[in-house]
Design an enzyme around this catalytic site. Sequence first.
Site, PDB file in Angstrom:
ATOM      1  N   SER A 185      -9.096  -1.694  -5.043  1.00 54.85           N
ATOM      2  CA  SER A 185      -8.174  -1.546  -3.918  1.00 54.85           C
ATOM      3  C   SER A 185      -8.667  -2.141  -2.611  1.00 54.85           C
ATOM      4  O   SER A 185      -7.861  -2.414  -1.716  1.00 54.85           O
ATOM      5  CB  SER A 185      -7.859  -0.061  -3.701  1.00 54.85           C
ATOM      6  OG  SER A 185      -9.048   0.668  -3.404  1.00 54.85           O
ATOM      7  N   HIS A 213      -3.696   0.991  -8.514  1.00 55.37           N
ATOM      8  CA  HIS A 213      -3.129  -0.125  -7.749  1.00 55.37           C
ATOM      9  C   HIS A 213      -2.556  -1.219  -8.649  1.00 55.37           C
ATOM     10  O   HIS A 213      -2.032  -2.211  -8.153  1.00 55.37           O
ATOM     11  CB  HIS A 213      -4.179  -0.711  -6.814  1.00 55.37           C
ATOM     12  CG  HIS A 213      -4.432   0.129  -5.600  1.00 55.37           C
ATOM     13  ND1 HIS A 213      -3.752  -0.021  -4.414  1.00 55.37           N
ATOM     14  CD2 HIS A 213      -5.287   1.159  -5.403  1.00 55.37           C
ATOM     15  CE1 HIS A 213      -4.176   0.869  -3.542  1.00 55.37           C
ATOM     16  NE2 HIS A 213      -5.115   1.588  -4.110  1.00 55.37           N
ATOM     17  N   LYS A 243       1.983   5.239  -5.226  1.00 60.72           N
ATOM     18  CA  LYS A 243       1.843   3.922  -4.620  1.00 60.72           C
ATOM     19  C   LYS A 243       3.098   3.101  -4.939  1.00 60.72           C
ATOM     20  O   LYS A 243       4.108   3.259  -4.287  1.00 60.72           O
ATOM     21  CB  LYS A 243       0.541   3.268  -5.086  1.00 60.72           C
ATOM     22  CG  LYS A 243      -0.687   4.024  -4.559  1.00 60.72           C
ATOM     23  CD  LYS A 243      -1.964   3.426  -5.006  1.00 60.72           C
ATOM     24  CE  LYS A 243      -3.165   4.088  -4.316  1.00 60.72           C
ATOM     25  NZ  LYS A 243      -3.296   5.525  -4.583  1.00 60.72           N
TER      26      LYS A 243
END
Length: 396
Positions: A185, A213, A243
């Site tokens: 990330s 991610h 996310k």
Amino acid sequence: MDSPLTSFLQNEIQAKKDKGLYNEVDILSSENGPIIKINDRELINLASNNYLGLATNPALKEAAIDAINTFGVGAGAVRSINGTMTLHQELETALAEFKGTQAALAFQSGFNCNMGAISAIIDKNDAVLSDALNHASIIDGCRLSGAKIIRYNHSDMEDLRQKAKEAKESQKYNKMMVITDGVFSMDGDVALLPEIVEIAEEFGLMTYVDDAHGSGVMGKGAGTVKHFGLQDKVDIQMGTLSKAVGVIGGYVAGKQLLIDWLKVSARPFLFSTASTPADTAAALTAIKQLKASDQLQTQLWENARYLQKGLKDLGFTLSPTETPITPVIIGDENIAQTFSKRLMEEGVYAKAIVFPTVPLGTGRIRNMPTAAHNKAMLDRAIEVYEKVGKELAIIE
């Protein structure tokens, strides 16, 4: 006279401020979209993990409201008693289908997934080989397990192979696991999963991929493991719902036997109240959208490449990113903090990332373009970067 606690806190906070390591918490008075409002000022938002813009999606909002009206605002119990609702079951079925696994289990957060799943699989008699740049939740999950932690150099397959060989030949451990982020990330690079799987098969390692991610971004949204076609080779996949999915929560996906075990062994699953009906319904709606179309991923990648090219053309140094994560490397922590503040003053919100999140001397501004940004927003952000970069002598 100050108490010992007060003295300790004052000294440590001031020390962090002096080194440029103290981050202020900014308060939003708007939704977390491509434009946000802080202190009554509208800013172009380049700091959110809301990759696909789903956090503000009307269909997800409607699903959340409907779920509240049907199931209430809270689950009312832990999953293992009577906190599991049909919504949770539907979400887990959709996740397993999306990830290409036999089953999946939803948790209250991605952090909880790593804390619960790792310690449910390995213990003090085992060893875990962990990438040096793995996320804090992986590190904490490994520590909680009591297993021997063997760090290998970041994405260094020769180092991983050598350390796996040494651990295997030592005959000290009952089980061994290799664990890695799918997408890292802070730099945006992607794990070398095909090579990791090959080494794991050679030395009899279990494989665990934290794809927080990568989920919703890589592999047409299905994640980094699916991107490499390794869903039948990776034992444990972890992902978040907070996310790219735009809501809150996390999940573990794998074989049915794994999920059956986690249901009776993962402590966050056993001892925390289940995710709310609204969050679960919204996440389910998001997964259905991602299964139906990859349009949002296409827009995300187009915006990311556009921003990255614009910053590189200005002369900024970017990390070797392979994803929409776009870190501009500044170096000095105090300069990175000043850079972030100047961006904000000029109407662009992008946070400084400094130690301990990244190594000392590698302070950066991490930019997170999303599918919800338009070209005008990105052009304005690039203009501001040019102004601030020249002002602070980062670029010529």
